[in-house]
Scaffold this motif. Structure first.
Motif, PDB file in Angstrom:
ATOM      1  N   PHE A 315       0.821  -1.211   0.000  1.00  0.00           N
ATOM      2  CA  PHE A 315       0.000   0.000   0.000  1.00  0.00           C
ATOM      3  C   PHE A 315       0.859   1.268   0.000  1.00  0.00           C
ATOM      4  O   PHE A 315       0.698   2.139  -0.852  1.00  0.00           O
ATOM      5  N   ASP A 316       1.789   1.373   0.973  1.00  0.00           N
ATOM      6  CA  ASP A 316       2.607   2.596   1.106  1.00  0.00           C
ATOM      7  C   ASP A 316       3.466   2.845  -0.136  1.00  0.00           C
ATOM      8  O   ASP A 316       3.583   3.985  -0.594  1.00  0.00           O
ATOM      9  N   MET A 317       4.051   1.771  -0.681  1.00  0.00           N
ATOM     10  CA  MET A 317       4.912   1.942  -1.870  1.00  0.00           C
ATOM     11  C   MET A 317       4.097   2.432  -3.065  1.00  0.00           C
ATOM     12  O   MET A 317       4.511   3.335  -3.786  1.00  0.00           O
ATOM     13  N   ALA A 318       2.918   1.839  -3.261  1.00  0.00           N
ATOM     14  CA  ALA A 318       2.060   2.234  -4.389  1.00  0.00           C
ATOM     15  C   ALA A 318       1.637   3.698  -4.270  1.00  0.00           C
ATOM     16  O   ALA A 318       1.637   4.441  -5.258  1.00  0.00           O
ATOM     17  N   LEU A 319       1.295   4.116  -3.041  1.00  0.00           N
ATOM     18  CA  LEU A 319       0.849   5.502  -2.828  1.00  0.00           C
ATOM     19  C   LEU A 319       2.005   6.496  -2.917  1.00  0.00           C
ATOM     20  O   LEU A 319       1.832   7.611  -3.429  1.00  0.00           O
ATOM     21  N   GLU A 320       3.174   6.103  -2.428  1.00  0.00           N
ATOM     22  CA  GLU A 320       4.368   6.979  -2.533  1.00  0.00           C
ATOM     23  C   GLU A 320       4.656   7.288  -3.991  1.00  0.00           C
ATOM     24  O   GLU A 320       4.877   8.441  -4.367  1.00  0.00           O
ATOM     25  N   LEU A 321       4.672   6.231  -4.808  1.00  0.00           N
ATOM     26  CA  LEU A 321       4.937   6.389  -6.240  1.00  0.00           C
ATOM     27  C   LEU A 321       3.894   7.306  -6.878  1.00  0.00           C
ATOM     28  O   LEU A 321       4.224   8.187  -7.680  1.00  0.00           O
ATOM     29  N   LEU A 322       2.645   7.133  -6.491  1.00  0.00           N
ATOM     30  CA  LEU A 322       1.557   7.959  -7.029  1.00  0.00           C
ATOM     31  C   LEU A 322       1.739   9.434  -6.656  1.00  0.00           C
ATOM     32  O   LEU A 322       1.641  10.324  -7.499  1.00  0.00           O
ATOM     33  N   LEU A 323       1.999   9.701  -5.369  1.00  0.00           N
ATOM     34  CA  LEU A 323       2.152  11.088  -4.903  1.00  0.00           C
ATOM     35  C   LEU A 323       3.316  11.777  -5.615  1.00  0.00           C
ATOM     36  O   LEU A 323       3.224  12.958  -5.950  1.00  0.00           O
ATOM     37  N   LEU A 324       4.421  11.050  -5.820  1.00  0.00           N
ATOM     38  CA  LEU A 324       5.581  11.646  -6.537  1.00  0.00           C
ATOM     39  C   LEU A 324       5.205  11.962  -7.979  1.00  0.00           C
ATOM     40  O   LEU A 324       5.582  13.018  -8.495  1.00  0.00           O
ATOM     41  N   THR A 325       4.438  11.082  -8.619  1.00  0.00           N
ATOM     42  CA  THR A 325       3.978  11.340 -10.007  1.00  0.00           C
ATOM     43  C   THR A 325       3.082  12.582 -10.039  1.00  0.00           C
ATOM     44  O   THR A 325       3.201  13.428 -10.935  1.00  0.00           O
ATOM     45  N   MET A 326       2.185  12.684  -9.048  1.00  0.00           N
ATOM     46  CA  MET A 326       1.282  13.840  -8.989  1.00  0.00           C
ATOM     47  C   MET A 326       2.083  15.124  -8.775  1.00  0.00           C
ATOM     48  O   MET A 326       1.783  16.155  -9.370  1.00  0.00           O
ATOM     49  N   LYS A 327       3.090  15.062  -7.926  1.00  0.00           N
ATOM     50  CA  LYS A 327       3.897  16.257  -7.623  1.00  0.00           C
ATOM     51  C   LYS A 327       4.727  16.695  -8.840  1.00  0.00           C
ATOM     52  O   LYS A 327       4.775  17.868  -9.183  1.00  0.00           O
ATOM     53  N   GLU A 328       5.310  15.720  -9.519  1.00  0.00           N
ATOM     54  CA  GLU A 328       6.187  16.031 -10.669  1.00  0.00           C
ATOM     55  C   GLU A 328       5.403  16.612 -11.847  1.00  0.00           C
ATOM     56  O   GLU A 328       5.912  17.401 -12.616  1.00  0.00           O
ATOM     57  N   ASN A 329       4.125  16.200 -11.987  1.00  0.00           N
ATOM     58  CA  ASN A 329       3.343  16.640 -13.155  1.00  0.00           C
ATOM     59  C   ASN A 329       2.398  17.781 -12.843  1.00  0.00           C
ATOM     60  O   ASN A 329       1.474  18.030 -13.573  1.00  0.00           O
TER      61      ASN A 329
END
Length: 329
Positions: A315-329
């Motif tokens: 769960f945490d890894m999937a959400l971390e990756l998502l939040l970084l994608t949201m922040k970068e874009n």
């Protein structure tokens, strides 16, 4: 309990049931198929109550003794099958509560009606036991199987029942119901309607849920400020998202709808078709600072995260990756 006239949507199903009553062509077995919250229990309950009503019409009269008993769920000839195991309806449950009881004539009514909720949980042995009764029922017996997955029932059971597939209710009807009957503000009614996707029960649950309101506030805060957040802020937000672990699909859907609104506004400048219409200032700002590619990348990432979580990825890894994608874009 309401009558058929009070049910939102499902006009075809209601018409079918009322015609069967009117023409005295009630089948001995029905399958009500629809997702959780779609109205299966309500329709089956009204159908059972109408069949037992002493007025003999196509709506329950609400006045006779049978109707009053049905409203209080103590009508002796409307039997609801119960099961102790949460995920299984065993052969013993069917034998004891249905097969062993059905040969006893109705206590005070024209029919003896059995309602089997969550019929997709019937074991194969339980279904085979039920099949024997469905094949040779007493003339007064009516069996109502309520299921969210008709495919879990044996083809032999399906072929011997009238299958009623409950279709989604129109967004206009749901929104009107939320605003007029539940007095939900229009903006919030729009959001709940969009999320319910034709499911009245879900729309009502979301509209009255405090946790959904909190989740909505958190999701909106995240999408508005994520580009300015430091890594420590993202870690804090990840902890908050953990609180919504059980409703994570709803949470991710909120984010998807928001970014689709931004993408739609960027492409059309049309504020009227936005779900989050009250957030127009933030949506306009986000659209100005985001590229089409970036927004599409975030939406794809959100949809991929849903698939990953359904496949039991960490769960945490999937959400971390998502939040970084949201922040970068």
């Amino acid at each position: 309990m309401a009558g058929f006239a009070d049910v939102l949507g499902h006009e075809q199903t209601i018409m079918h049931l009322q015609h069967a009553i009117q023409l005295n062509k009630v089948s001995h077995a029905y399958i009500f198929n629809g997702e959780k919250g779609s109205g299966k229990k309500l329709l089956a309950g009204i159908f059972a109550q109408t069949l037992q009503c002493r007025a003999g019409g196509t709506e329950p009269c609400m006045e006779c003794q049978s109707c009053k008993q049905a409203v209080n769920q103590n009508q002796p000839d409307i039997i609801r099958i119960t099961h102790e195991k949460p995920n299984t309806i065993r052969v013993e449950d069917i034998r004891e509560q249905l097969n062993g009881d059905i040969l006893i004539k109705p206590y005070s009514s024209p029919y003896k009606i059995y309602i089997v909720d969550e019929a997709e949980k019937l074991t194969v042995q339980a279904q085979n036991a039920l099949l024997k009764t469905i094949e040779e029922p007493p003339v007064y017996a009516v069996i109502l199987l309520l299921t969210s997955n008709v495919g879990m029932l044996l083809p032999t059971i399906q072929s011997r029942c009238v299958v009623l597939n409950l279709k989604p209710v129109s967004s206009e009807q749901i929104k009107k119901y939320l605003m007029e009957d539940l007095e939900i503000p229009e903006y919030y009614a729009d959001i709940c309607t969009a999320f319910a996707q034709g499911n009245v029960g879900k729309a009502k649950r979301l509209a009255l849920s405090e946790s959904f309101k909190e989740m909505l506030e958190h999701a909106l805060h995240l999408v508005k400020y994520i580009s300015e957040m430091e890594v420590t802020d993202l870690i804090e937000d990840l902890k908050r998202i953990n609180d919504y672990k059980l409703e994570i699909n709803d949470y991710l859907d909120l984010l998807i709808v928001w970014y689709r609104d931004v993408l739609l506004f960027k492409a059309t400048r049309d504020a009227d078709s936005l779900i989050f219409s009250q957030e127009l200032i933030s949506i306009r700002e986000k659209a100005r600072h985001s590229s089409y590619e970036g927004l599409e990348c975030i939406i794809k990432s959100l949809e991929k995260t849903k698939l990953r979580l359904n496949a039991n990825v960490n769960f945490d890894m999937a959400l971390e990756l998502l939040l970084l994608t949201m922040k970068e874009n």
